[in-house]
Design a protein around this motif. Structure first.
Motif, mmCIF file in Angstrom:
data_model
loop_
_atom_site.group_PDB
_atom_site.id
_atom_site.type_symbol
_atom_site.label_atom_id
_atom_site.label_comp_id
_atom_site.label_asym_id
_atom_site.label_seq_id
_atom_site.Cartn_x
_atom_site.Cartn_y
_atom_site.Cartn_z
ATOM 1 N N ASP A 37 -9.505 -35.675 59.438
ATOM 2 C CA ASP A 37 -9.947 -36.855 60.190
ATOM 3 C C ASP A 37 -11.368 -36.669 60.716
ATOM 4 O OD1 ASP A 37 -7.473 -37.990 59.703
ATOM 5 O OD2 ASP A 37 -6.691 -37.603 61.724
ATOM 6 N N ARG A 38 -11.672 -35.462 61.203
ATOM 7 C CA ARG A 38 -13.012 -35.176 61.709
ATOM 8 C C ARG A 38 -14.043 -35.282 60.590
ATOM 9 N NH1 ARG A 38 -16.440 -31.633 61.637
ATOM 10 N NH2 ARG A 38 -15.176 -30.119 60.556
ATOM 11 N N VAL A 39 -13.709 -34.740 59.413
ATOM 12 C CA VAL A 39 -14.619 -34.811 58.262
ATOM 13 C C VAL A 39 -14.786 -36.267 57.816
ATOM 14 C CG1 VAL A 39 -14.859 -34.190 55.818
ATOM 15 C CG2 VAL A 39 -14.227 -32.440 57.492
ATOM 16 N N GLU A 40 -13.719 -37.030 57.873
ATOM 17 C CA GLU A 40 -13.808 -38.454 57.506
ATOM 18 C C GLU A 40 -14.768 -39.191 58.435
ATOM 19 O OE1 GLU A 40 -13.364 -41.575 55.125
ATOM 20 O OE2 GLU A 40 -12.279 -39.717 54.771
ATOM 21 N N ARG A 41 -14.702 -38.910 59.744
ATOM 22 C CA ARG A 41 -15.636 -39.527 60.687
ATOM 23 C C ARG A 41 -17.073 -39.088 60.388
ATOM 24 N NH1 ARG A 41 -11.391 -38.128 64.036
ATOM 25 N NH2 ARG A 41 -12.505 -36.316 64.874
ATOM 26 N N LEU A 42 -17.236 -37.830 60.051
ATOM 27 C CA LEU A 42 -18.557 -37.313 59.700
ATOM 28 C C LEU A 42 -19.100 -38.026 58.465
ATOM 29 C CD1 LEU A 42 -20.844 -35.252 60.148
ATOM 30 C CD2 LEU A 42 -19.506 -33.616 58.818
ATOM 31 N N LEU A 43 -18.252 -38.213 57.469
ATOM 32 C CA LEU A 43 -18.676 -38.930 56.262
ATOM 33 C C LEU A 43 -19.094 -40.362 56.584
ATOM 34 C CD1 LEU A 43 -16.011 -37.703 53.686
ATOM 35 C CD2 LEU A 43 -18.465 -37.244 53.631
#
Length: 130
Positions: A87-93
């Motif tokens: 989820d954190r990586v998705e927000r970063l993307l």
């Protein structure tokens, strides 16, 4: 393979490999003389470690995740960690995509301004720059 060979194949410094070992991310076998030896699979493991670091994961998260990526022995805690990091990586993307889109808009504005002879500093205000 020895540490220098792994460093060359993985494109990292020997110092980085030692750090990965200190953090528990990478394991080597020691010869009688104390020389580190790594399996051939260590190259892929180092690439994966670097990708996780590049995505902003902390060492402790990577240590918890690595053993479970290719196994069925995932605990509910590890699953929660995996989902949280995803989820954190998705927000970063999403954030990176927004930045890329702003840069594309700025490039288009600047290209148009330069193509028409207009001062591109005056057109930069249209996409949030001063």
């Amino acid at each position: 393979m020895r540490i220098g060979e792994l460093a060359a194949k993985a494109g990292v410094s020997v110092r980085a490999l030692r750090y990965y070992e200190e953090q528990g991310l990478l394991v080597s076998q020691r010869s009688a003389g104390g020389t580190r030896h790594y399996p051939d699979t260590a190259v892929d493991q180092v690439f994966m470690i670097r990708q996780f670091y590049a995505a902003g994961l902390a060492s402790r998260s990577i240590v918890a995740i690595l053993p479970h990526l290719d196994t069925d022995g995932v605990t509910p805690e590890v699953l929660a960690l995996l989902q949280g990091e995803r989820d954190r990586v998705e927000r970063l993307l999403t954030d990176l995509t927004s930045v890329r889109d702003r840069l594309d808009s700025g490039i288009a504005t600047a290209t148009t301004a330069l193509g028409t002879g207009e001062d591109c500093r005056s057109t930069s205000r249209s996409w949030g720059m001063a």
